[in-house]
Scaffold this motif. Structure first.
Motif, PDB file in Angstrom:
ATOM      1  N   LEU A  41       0.827  -1.207   0.000  1.00  0.00           N
ATOM      2  CA  LEU A  41       0.000   0.000   0.000  1.00  0.00           C
ATOM      3  C   LEU A  41       0.858   1.252   0.000  1.00  0.00           C
ATOM      4  CD1 LEU A  41      -2.835  -0.934   2.522  1.00  0.00           C
ATOM      5  CD2 LEU A  41      -3.037  -0.590   0.074  1.00  0.00           C
ATOM      6  N   VAL A  42       1.942   1.211   0.754  1.00  0.00           N
ATOM      7  CA  VAL A  42       2.822   2.379   0.793  1.00  0.00           C
ATOM      8  C   VAL A  42       3.405   2.646  -0.587  1.00  0.00           C
ATOM      9  CG1 VAL A  42       4.980   3.270   1.699  1.00  0.00           C
ATOM     10  CG2 VAL A  42       3.369   2.178   3.223  1.00  0.00           C
ATOM     11  N   LEU A  51       3.708  17.454  -0.197  1.00  0.00           N
ATOM     12  CA  LEU A  51       5.044  16.958  -0.530  1.00  0.00           C
ATOM     13  C   LEU A  51       5.423  15.810   0.396  1.00  0.00           C
ATOM     14  CD1 LEU A  51       7.291  20.046  -1.266  1.00  0.00           C
ATOM     15  CD2 LEU A  51       6.740  18.165  -2.785  1.00  0.00           C
ATOM     16  N   ALA A  52       5.110  15.974   1.683  1.00  0.00           N
ATOM     17  CA  ALA A  52       5.462  14.931   2.647  1.00  0.00           C
ATOM     18  C   ALA A  52       4.802  13.611   2.257  1.00  0.00           C
ATOM     19  CB  ALA A  52       5.039  15.346   4.052  1.00  0.00           C
ATOM     20  N   VAL A  53       3.514  13.666   1.928  1.00  0.00           N
ATOM     21  CA  VAL A  53       2.819  12.434   1.538  1.00  0.00           C
ATOM     22  C   VAL A  53       3.460  11.843   0.285  1.00  0.00           C
ATOM     23  CG1 VAL A  53       0.625  11.459   0.785  1.00  0.00           C
ATOM     24  CG2 VAL A  53       0.651  13.183   2.562  1.00  0.00           C
ATOM     25  N   ILE A  57      -0.431   4.317  10.513  1.00  0.00           N
ATOM     26  CA  ILE A  57      -1.810   4.690  10.231  1.00  0.00           C
ATOM     27  C   ILE A  57      -1.850   6.068   9.588  1.00  0.00           C
ATOM     28  CG2 ILE A  57      -4.020   5.237  11.281  1.00  0.00           C
ATOM     29  CD1 ILE A  57      -3.529   3.080  13.294  1.00  0.00           C
ATOM     30  N   ALA A  58      -1.038   6.982  10.124  1.00  0.00           N
ATOM     31  CA  ALA A  58      -1.028   8.334   9.563  1.00  0.00           C
ATOM     32  C   ALA A  58      -0.638   8.306   8.100  1.00  0.00           C
ATOM     33  CB  ALA A  58      -0.058   9.212  10.348  1.00  0.00           C
ATOM     34  N   LEU A  59       0.202   7.362   7.755  1.00  0.00           N
ATOM     35  CA  LEU A  59       0.643   7.249   6.377  1.00  0.00           C
ATOM     36  C   LEU A  59      -0.459   6.705   5.497  1.00  0.00           C
ATOM     37  CD1 LEU A  59       4.178   6.151   6.017  1.00  0.00           C
ATOM     38  CD2 LEU A  59       2.688   5.809   4.113  1.00  0.00           C
ATOM     39  N   LEU A  60      -1.205   5.752   6.041  1.00  0.00           N
ATOM     40  CA  LEU A  60      -2.197   5.086   5.207  1.00  0.00           C
ATOM     41  C   LEU A  60      -3.482   5.891   5.074  1.00  0.00           C
ATOM     42  CD1 LEU A  60      -1.692   1.410   6.340  1.00  0.00           C
ATOM     43  CD2 LEU A  60      -0.901   2.525   4.276  1.00  0.00           C
ATOM     44  N   LEU A  93      -3.681   7.805   1.859  1.00  0.00           N
ATOM     45  CA  LEU A  93      -3.850   6.852   0.777  1.00  0.00           C
ATOM     46  C   LEU A  93      -5.307   6.449   0.660  1.00  0.00           C
ATOM     47  CD1 LEU A  93      -2.459   5.037  -1.304  1.00  0.00           C
ATOM     48  CD2 LEU A  93      -2.415   3.283   0.418  1.00  0.00           C
ATOM     49  N   ALA A  94      -5.899   6.120   1.808  1.00  0.00           N
ATOM     50  CA  ALA A  94      -7.307   5.719   1.801  1.00  0.00           C
ATOM     51  C   ALA A  94      -8.182   6.847   1.289  1.00  0.00           C
ATOM     52  CB  ALA A  94      -7.736   5.311   3.210  1.00  0.00           C
ATOM     53  N   LEU A  95      -7.870   8.067   1.737  1.00  0.00           N
ATOM     54  CA  LEU A  95      -8.674   9.209   1.320  1.00  0.00           C
ATOM     55  C   LEU A  95      -8.580   9.425  -0.180  1.00  0.00           C
ATOM     56  CD1 LEU A  95      -7.955  11.816   4.134  1.00  0.00           C
ATOM     57  CD2 LEU A  95     -10.076  10.615   3.670  1.00  0.00           C
ATOM     58  N   ILE A  96      -7.359   9.377  -0.686  1.00  0.00           N
ATOM     59  CA  ILE A  96      -7.184   9.624  -2.113  1.00  0.00           C
ATOM     60  C   ILE A  96      -7.882   8.555  -2.930  1.00  0.00           C
ATOM     61  CG2 ILE A  96      -5.524   9.769  -3.999  1.00  0.00           C
ATOM     62  CD1 ILE A  96      -3.562  10.983  -2.128  1.00  0.00           C
ATOM     63  N   PHE A  97      -7.721   7.307  -2.507  1.00  0.00           N
ATOM     64  CA  PHE A  97      -8.351   6.237  -3.254  1.00  0.00           C
ATOM     65  C   PHE A  97      -9.860   6.285  -3.162  1.00  0.00           C
ATOM     66  CE2 PHE A  97      -5.968   3.388  -5.715  1.00  0.00           C
ATOM     67  CZ  PHE A  97      -4.664   3.721  -5.411  1.00  0.00           C
ATOM     68  N   GLY A  98     -10.336   6.623  -1.963  1.00  0.00           N
ATOM     69  CA  GLY A  98     -11.781   6.737  -1.812  1.00  0.00           C
ATOM     70  C   GLY A  98     -12.321   7.793  -2.762  1.00  0.00           C
ATOM     71  N   TYR A  99     -11.591   8.890  -2.805  1.00  0.00           N
ATOM     72  CA  TYR A  99     -11.989   9.992  -3.662  1.00  0.00           C
ATOM     73  C   TYR A  99     -11.971   9.568  -5.121  1.00  0.00           C
ATOM     74  CZ  TYR A  99     -12.359  14.969  -4.696  1.00  0.00           C
ATOM     75  OH  TYR A  99     -12.776  16.193  -5.102  1.00  0.00           O
ATOM     76  N   LEU A 100     -10.890   8.892  -5.523  1.00  0.00           N
ATOM     77  CA  LEU A 100     -10.741   8.396  -6.892  1.00  0.00           C
ATOM     78  C   LEU A 100     -11.896   7.494  -7.268  1.00  0.00           C
ATOM     79  CD1 LEU A 100      -7.081   7.219  -7.476  1.00  0.00           C
ATOM     80  CD2 LEU A 100      -8.379   8.820  -8.829  1.00  0.00           C
TER      81      LEU A 100
END
Lengths: 341, 278, 349
Positions: free
Chosen positions: A142-143, A200-202, B22-25, B28-35
């Protein structure tokens, strides 16, 4: 470190040391000799290939600098060094200064690193040391997925999701808690330096995390077990065995992320506000070198305008070089400090 | 520090690790959900097999953009992978010398050059002399972007291979070059593939350099000497337009492309889960 | 995993070998303005049924990009919202003609709580807002122009374009005409030094910013405001009448220009007509008067001729304004000047 094949000598054949030719066992060394030659050729070819590849990379960088310098020669002549210290951007009057963009690039990248490095390394450590092994593969995947998302999508998501959140929740909270610092004062529009640094961080976190994860996974089990055998808790083991071993690799990972941050264009330009001004506040809109080139290059009508933008590209290259040198010095210092004690 | 304190510190850091992940994911979840929310309606068979239709007409697809992107990435790999991996080997073996440091320095600098500058570079060197936009120019630009990522990750991964493995191979009489290829590179294979995936992911999403080099094309390209379509450029063109149907397609294109990128699975010590297809 | 690899490999090879429809067609490449892109894309698609042997590939990289690429001859035709200057024309290898295609309106869109529609603006207000001299929504001047509207006591957040664009050119051209201060301090151009405000990338960027930022005001092409359901203001024109942007008011602006120059490089902002919308602009296609390829030139001229006749009929469907008939006729006549490399005219071939 290669073994030498036994060499036939004249003394052997002549029996000088007491044995005559007939009684000395004849070792046919001819095939071994030809292997040695082949080995040398193979090595030589491989060395040539790798050296050639490495220097062609250098050649590409030199070519880019040369092409850029050649294209912006006119602008360099017109403005000279003041280009780097002036805060003006007027395409109509043809007066330009790159200072606000240099500031924007450096500050946004630095802020992004400040957020991405702890996050990235924390995640990599978690995945390699603390998480159950079945969790590692899916989360790592996922990352990596984050790295596959194009800039444009980040930008669009940024405008529609991140910006309102920053304006509505993040900046008021920051202004309340840290408002005594000049960084967190002033009006907030949602778009600005802070939002750009967050996007940018993301974007750079997957680079840091993926590489750091690989690095941590190759720390020898012996090192870890030695620490644990001495009675260390898991965190202490990480601190004593994993981090020092992986330090250089982690720095490499960070440089990779930093490089991406310095050059990132599309996503930043959509959320940074695009105002060529320097402001102490992180809430204020700003502009970066990459984003001004992306914004204005295709429409740049006059020759001088185009040259100025190319010159900014050159300045960005130089800034990247300087940042790299600085980072290297930092690593040597840290390395010395850790190794010397 | 007492044992209890140390245990608390340990638990604290474990918690921090979880929080980081979790903060990293979350984004990702938000962007994918949006997509998905915006684009899922656009994904159908037509989408993958048709050429784009002009605005106002519902339907059409991005078949040429899919193929175009694949071709551009393949061209980029032809340039970026061999040189990148060989450079990585060079850096790992001779990186501590002055020459090696110079090469590493150049790789890091190249990594930081904005993609649009590389686009300008490829435009000056390829498009202008060729008097036209082409897939070659686009491939060269993307290859140059790929180079430093592949080189640096290859170097780091090779460095991680224990010296004892290398020495054992050399002690057995295996030539140096053979050792590097069959032992060192093979061991570092997984990590190198990660680097390659990262670089492909990066170039597959690049828009800015392609605008000046590959240019874009509504139709099937007519050979590699002419303009060629690509996913990110098509997405960008649609996304900045005022038409809803095009927006839907842009989002659908993005969701599809992410899956396509993940279709490349790295082989090696870290088997990753297969993504859901489609 | 292997099968995916094989599939991708197949796609690449097939693609590289040029899998796709037949190559009996001639492809012409063009680049330039983003504003008319939807219209051009529709035209090129319709035109394939008129002339199946020609394929037009157009990429919207920006007006400046169009000018640059046609000057460097990497494309067969260019497109721009802002006419080429004399210096730019001089830099080209041969004379370049401007062929007018459609017209559009630049509208002022806003996001003010409580003011859904119907904001009226005067030229002075617009200039002062973008100069940073009017800072609050309930400023006396705005209130005077809108006596029936409840205006909040909030700061105006100005949004402009961060990238160079023909839209900006049209807008700044207008501001330079109606405000001496603007003309002295800022001037006109595809990119200028904006006194205040945030920059959004592209029309989409500005639309997005205005949509997301309360109490903001920005300028975009009419189509963007309409498809995003954003309110836009009416503006008082040169004749003193308050005009709402629309296809009709834009066409009226072009029709009221009395001295259309021979090369069609005209500005229709602040037009004198009674019903003219003051912030309107024309967009052009750029072609070399002397084509370097006779075959391509023939197809290009045939397309331009069609565009100025049948093509104009479908323009209103996409919310653009068609050229006034007089202008279209004059443009058609000018096509006779386009020649092949040997000097023979290409029109009608």
């Amino acid at each position: 470190m290669t073994l030498d094949a036994p060499q036939p000598t004249m003394s052997n054949a002549a029996g000088v040391d007491g044995r005559d030719a007939a009684s000395t066992p004849w070792v046919n060394v001819a095939p071994l000799m030809s292997t040695r030659r082949r080995r040398n050729v193979g090595d030589a070819v491989f060395r040539a290939l790798t050296t050639g590849a490495a220097w062609s990379l250098v050649g590409v960088v030199v070519a880019i600098v040369a092409v850029l310098a050649w294209e912006c020669a006119g602008a360099m002549r017109t403005f000279g060094w003041s280009f780097l210290t002036v805060q003006k951007w007027d395409p109509v009057a043809n007066e330009y200064g790159a200072l606000p963009f240099i500031y924007g690039t450096l500050v946004s990248s630095l802020l992004a690193l400040l957020q991405a490095v702890p996050l990235g390394i924390g995640t990599a450590l978690f995945l390699s040391e603390m998480a159950p092994s079945w969790l590692r593969a899916p989360v790592a995947f996922l990352v990596e997925l984050l790295a596959a998302i194009p800039s444009v999508v980040y930008g669009l998501w940024g405008i529609f999701v991140l910006v309102p959140w920053v304006r509505g929740w993040v900046t008021p909270w920051l202004a309340d808690t840290l408002g005594f610092l000049p960084f967190f004062q002033g009006p907030s529009y949602g778009v600005g330096m802070l939002t750009a640094s967050m996007i940018l961080a993301v974007m750079i976190v997957p680079y840091i995390t993926s590489v750091a994860l690989e690095v941590f996974r190759t720390v020898p089990v012996a090192q870890r077990e030695a620490a644990l055998a001495l009675g260390a808790t898991r965190w202490e083991m990480i601190r004593m065995a994993v981090l020092p071993y992986g330090r250089v690799g982690v720095v490499g990972a960070i440089m990779l992320g930093l490089g991406r941050a310095l050059g990132e264009t599309m996503a930043v330009t959509m959320v940074i506000g695009n105002r060529p001004e320097i402001s102490a506040s992180f809430f204020a809109p700003a502009s970066t070198m990459a984003s001004v080139i992306a914004n204005e290059f295709s429409e740049a009508a006059s020759d001088l305008y185009v040259q100025v933008l190319v010159e900014i590209g050159l300045v960005l290259l130089v800034v990247t070089m300087l940042v790299n040198i600085l980072a290297r010095l930092l690593v040597w210092r840290v390395g010395d400090a850790a190794a010397g004690h | 520090m007492t044992l209890r304190t140390r245990r608390h510190v340990d638990r604290l850091f474990t918690l921090l690790g979880v929080v980081c992940t979790i903060a990293l994911l979350v984004p990702l979840a938000l962007i994918f959900g949006y997509l998905v929310a915006r684009g899922v309606t656009a994904l159908n068979f037509e989408f993958f097999t048709q050429l784009p239709k002009p605005v106002g007409e519902v339907g059409g697809g991005m078949a040429n953009a899919i193929v175009g992107s694949a071709i551009l990435v393949a061209l980029a790999c032809v340039i970026g992978l061999p040189i990148g991996i060989l450079t990585g080997v060079y850096l790992a073996e001779r990186g501590r010398t002055a020459a090696g440091s110079t090469v590493r320095f150049c790789a890091d600098v190249l990594n930081g050059v904005p993609s649009i500058v590389i686009g300008i570079f490829a435009y000056t060197l390829v498009v202008l002399p060729m008097r036209g936009f082409s897939a070659y120019a686009g491939g060269i630009a993307l290859g140059v972007i790929m180079l430093p990522v592949v080189a640096r990750t290859t170097e780091e991964m090779i460095r991680l291979v224990p010296t004892s493995l290398r020495e054992a191979s050399l002690a057995l009489g295996v030539p140096t070059w053979r050792t590097t290829i069959s032992v060192v590179l093979r061991t570092a294979r997984g990590g190198i593939l990660t680097g390659i995936m990262l670089s492909i992911a990066r170039v597959a999403g690049e828009t800015a350099p392609l605008i000046f080099t590959a240019f874009g094309n509504q139709y099937w390209h007519g050979g590699l000497r002419g303009p060629i379509s690509s996913l990110p450029v098509q997405i960008y063109t649609y996304a900045i337009s005022p038409f809803d149907d095009w927006h839907r397609q842009a989002w659908g294109r993005r969701a599809r492309a992410d899956d396509a990128d993940r279709g490349h699975q790295p082989v090696g010590p870290t088997p990753h889960a297969r993504p859901a297809r489609g | 995993m292997r099968s995916i690899q094989r599939l991708l490999g197949f796609l690449v090879v097939a693609g590289a070998l040029g899998a796709g429809p037949a190559h009996a067609q001639l492809q012409l490449n063009g680049a330039g303005a983003t504003f008319p892109y939807p219209m051009y894309s529709k035209w090129f698609s319709l035109y394939t049924s008129v002339d199946p042997t020609a394929r037009f590939n157009y990429q919207s990289i920006g007006s400046g990009g169009g000018i640059k690429q046609i000057t460097e001859q990497t494309v067969d035709f260019g497109a721009t919202d802002g006419p080429m200057t004399n210096e730019q024309l001089a830099a080209a290898r041969g004379p370049i003609m401007h062929v007018p295609t459609v017209m559009g309106a630049v509208v002022l869109t806003y996001n003010v709580e409580g003011v859904k529609t119907g904001l009226k603006l005067t030229p002075e207000i617009v200039a002062d807002v973008f100069l940073g001299r009017i800072v609050k929504w309930n400023d006396a001047a705005i209130a005077k122009a809108n006596p029936d509207v409840q205006l909040p006591a909030r700061d105006i957040i100005v949004v402009h374009r961060s990238d160079g664009s023909g839209t900006s050119y049209i807008f700044t051209d207008y501001l330079s005409k109606v405000s001496q201060t603007w003309s002295d301090k800022v001037g006109r151009g595809t990119a200028v030094s904006w006194p205040v405000g945030l920059g959004g990338k592209g029309n989409e960027g500005v639309t997005g910013l205005v949509k997301q930022t309360p109490f903001s005001i920005g300028y975009v092409e009419l189509i963007y405001a309409r498809s995003n359901q954003l309110p836009y203001a009416s503006v008082v024109n040169k004749a003193g009448k308050d005009v709402t942007p629309s296809l009709e008011s834009v066409t009226a602006a072009a029709a009221s220009v009395t001295d259309m120059p021979e090369d069609f490089r005209v500005s229709i902002t602040n037009a004198p007509g009674e019903d003219a919308y003051p912030i309107a602009g024309m967009t052009w296609l750029l072609v070399y008067q002397k084509q370097s390829d006779a075959e391509k030139g023939k197809k290009l001229v045939k397309f331009l001729d069609w565009m100025l006749t049948d093509g104009q009929k479908v323009v209103p469907d996409l919310h653009y304004a068609p050229l006034p008939p007089a202008v279209a006729t004059k443009a058609r006549a000018s096509l006779a000047k386009i020649t092949a490399p040997d000097g023979t005219a290409l029109l009608g071939k």
